[in-house]
Enzyme design. Structure first.
Site, mmCIF file in Angstrom:
data_model
loop_
_atom_site.group_PDB
_atom_site.id
_atom_site.type_symbol
_atom_site.label_atom_id
_atom_site.label_comp_id
_atom_site.label_asym_id
_atom_site.label_seq_id
_atom_site.Cartn_x
_atom_site.Cartn_y
_atom_site.Cartn_z
ATOM 1 N N CYS A 84 0.833 -1.210 0.000
ATOM 2 C CA CYS A 84 0.000 0.000 0.000
ATOM 3 C C CYS A 84 0.867 1.260 0.000
ATOM 4 O O CYS A 84 1.448 1.594 -1.019
ATOM 5 C CB CYS A 84 -0.965 -0.031 1.182
ATOM 6 S SG CYS A 84 -2.289 1.203 1.050
ATOM 7 N N HIS A 96 -3.036 -5.394 1.557
ATOM 8 C CA HIS A 96 -2.343 -5.656 2.817
ATOM 9 C C HIS A 96 -2.348 -7.129 3.214
ATOM 10 O O HIS A 96 -3.149 -7.532 4.053
ATOM 11 C CB HIS A 96 -3.010 -4.870 3.943
ATOM 12 C CG HIS A 96 -2.951 -3.390 3.772
ATOM 13 N ND1 HIS A 96 -1.832 -2.655 4.076
ATOM 14 C CD2 HIS A 96 -3.870 -2.507 3.334
ATOM 15 C CE1 HIS A 96 -2.066 -1.381 3.830
ATOM 16 N NE2 HIS A 96 -3.297 -1.262 3.376
ATOM 17 N N GLU A 147 -0.532 -8.362 5.282
ATOM 18 C CA GLU A 147 -0.247 -8.383 6.726
ATOM 19 C C GLU A 147 -1.518 -8.274 7.568
ATOM 20 O O GLU A 147 -1.470 -8.454 8.772
ATOM 21 C CB GLU A 147 0.751 -7.278 7.088
ATOM 22 C CG GLU A 147 0.211 -5.852 7.160
ATOM 23 C CD GLU A 147 0.127 -5.134 5.812
ATOM 24 O OE1 GLU A 147 0.142 -5.816 4.752
ATOM 25 O OE2 GLU A 147 0.017 -3.890 5.823
#
Lengths: 296, 219
Positions: free
Chosen positions: B98, B195, B197
């Site tokens: 991002c 994302h 994560e």
């Protein structure tokens, strides 16, 4: 395969996760918003009056004019937040309609409902809410808050209440982790929080959403103090634009939050910032002058 | 039930118990760096938070997390990280998610500090504001290198950028169902507009660790 999902809790809390380690600054004009963005703010809070002025001028404090908020949204590329009164779900509908990125259901404004906070689940826009302790934080999360902040005592420039609230939450989490599993039912009852969330906090050792410090932060040292106490990021309200050199102070607080564990850098960024906001000791306020008691 | 934000105290305790000859850095100026650390620790990889140039010494690779690209750019300039990061990216693996993807690009169509390492052009906030943030399943063929089972990758886009143009030697890794580009790779440099994560799916992190090992082994 190709179904697109918007407004989920994951994307709401996700934005808060992206703000971590950052500084969110109160601004009252598009020019201030630009100064905040240039200083490295991760978001701005668009307001008609900063808390120090709300405090000084008195009267009913409401949601800001959407026209002002839209001008601030046009001025910067970072997320824009705005405040609604506690329980005023129509102000929240209006802010969602104009595309605000985050709503603060805030005790700084005059509460619209003395019994109920907003049911935040039906909204696509995420909410942040203030809390003084673990029970209050978990009640807000149960209502759908995607981010928590300490209440502190807004508009004072005195960090003492933010410290009190941050320590309260962190201490309660540490104590909760020492409880036996059969003890959490009564614990949840005593703090007035949903059992499932209490269980989740015991397991995680932290709130299940991002937790920022707010209310009285005025210097880089204040900001780093809150980070070292375990907060995930910082809101600065009146502390920047009520100081002598807002651009310099804003940039210094941003650096202090990133390097909150490096005293050498903290010393460097604290030099020559000019006068901080004059401020008001929380100890001198009467019970009615304290905003943190709003909400429950 | 809300999703999980990693506990930084817990991350530090876990990091002390990792014994690995591979250490990957996570740029920790601001943003979702704990989430990346959590994923790397689960893979048994050593992690280090990078805030100053000297923190890059000896790392096999670096992840630039999500967050606000303007904030990261500003802090990277102030603390003298731009040139060291550019030099690091010449030989070591880097991955931007991002905001990190914006930071790696050569052009973000506005004035802000960029590393300019990847031959991609990005458009910030390309999908609108936060109410337009979304989740969607993507087909990412390259992930079959780490897991042969062809299942989609559940991608979370938060005020995400779009990769408007990918020019050689950069290549497209993933597209939205409508064809717009959301992931790219250029040798040992990786970029995702979303994302990984924020999910439990560690395939992108495993893929990146592999890139880091390969790049570090070459030099």
């Amino acid at each position: 395969m190709s179904e697109i999902l918007t407004g989920s809790f994951k994307v709401k809390i996700g934005l808060a996760q992206m703000l971590k380690g950052g500084v969110i600054m109160d601004v009252v004009t598009p020019e201030q918003a630009k100064i905040a963005e240039d200083a490295g703010a991760v978001a701005v809070m668009a307001l008609e009056r900063v808390p120090a002025d709300i405090r000084a001028q008195g009267g009913v404090a409401r949601m800001s004019d959407p026209e002002l908020i839209l001008k601030i949204m046009d001025a910067v590329s970072i997320p824009v937040m705005a405040k609604v009164r506690i329980g005023h779900f129509v102000e929240a509908q209006i802010l969602e309609a104009i595309g605000v990125d985050f709503i603060d259901e805030s005790e700084v404004l005059t509460p619209a409902d003395e019994e109920h906070h907003i049911d935040k689940h039906p909204f696509k826009v995420p909410f942040v809410c203030g809390a003084r302790n673990l029970g209050e934080a978990l009640r807000r999360i149960a209502e759908g808050a995607a981010m928590i902040r300490t209440k502190g005592e807004a508009g004072t420039g005195d960090v003492v209440e933010a410290v009190r609230h941050a320590r309260a939450v962190m201490d309660e989490i540490r104590r909760l982790q020492t409880l036996a599993d059969e003890e959490i039912y009564t614990y949840a009852k005593n703090i007035g929080a949903p059992l499932e969330l209490v269980r989740e906090v015991k397991r995680l050792g932290r709130l299940p959403v991002v937790n920022f410090a707010a209310g009285g932060i005025a210097t880089p040292a204040d900001a780093a103090l809150m980070m070292q106490l375990g907060m995930d990021g910082i809101f600065v309200g009146s502390g920047i634009f009520k100081s002598e050199n807002p651009a310099k102070r804003a940039a210094a607080i941003v650096k202090a939050v990133t390097h909150y564990n490096d005293p050498g850098i903290l010393a460097e960024v604290s030099k020559g910032l000019g006068e901080p906001m004059r401020g008001q000791q929380v100890a001198d306020l009467t019970e009615e002058q304290r905003l943190a008691g709003r909400g429950w | 039930m809300p999703d999980i934000v990693p506990n930084p105290f817990d991350l530090r305790a876990r990091a002390r118990h990792i014994q690995s000859d591979l250490t990957i850095g996570v740029l920790a100026l601001q943003g979702s760096y704990w989430e990346h650390e959590d994923m790397l620790l689960r893979l048994g990889v050593g992690v280090r938070e990078v805030r100053l140039p000297e923190h890059l010494d000896g790392l096999a690779g670096l992840i630039i997390p999500g967050g606000e690209s303007t904030t990261m750019g500003k802090l990277a300039v102030e603390f003298g990280l731009l040139e060291p990061l550019r030099a690091f990216g010449q030989t070591r693996a880097m991955w931007g998610t991002c905001a990190g993807a914006i930071f790696l690009s050569k052009d973000a169509r506005r004035e802000q500090p960029l590393l300019g390492l990847m031959n991609i052009t990005v458009e910030r906030n390309a999908f609108g504001r936060q109410v337009d943030s979304f989740e969607v399943d993507l087909d990412v063929p390259v992930l079959r290198q780490v897991d042969p089972e062809p299942r989609p990758f559940h991608a979370v886009f938060i005020r995400a950028p779009l990769i408007e143009r990918v020019e050689p030697p950069a290549e497209v890794l993933a597209r939205l169902p409508d064809g717009r580009i959301v992931a790219a790779q250029q040798g040992h440099l990786l970029t995702t507009a979303f994302h990984p994560e924020l999910t439990d799916d560690d395939r992108f992190h495993r893929y990146f660790v592999h890139l880091a090992q390969t790049a570090a082994g070459r030099t």
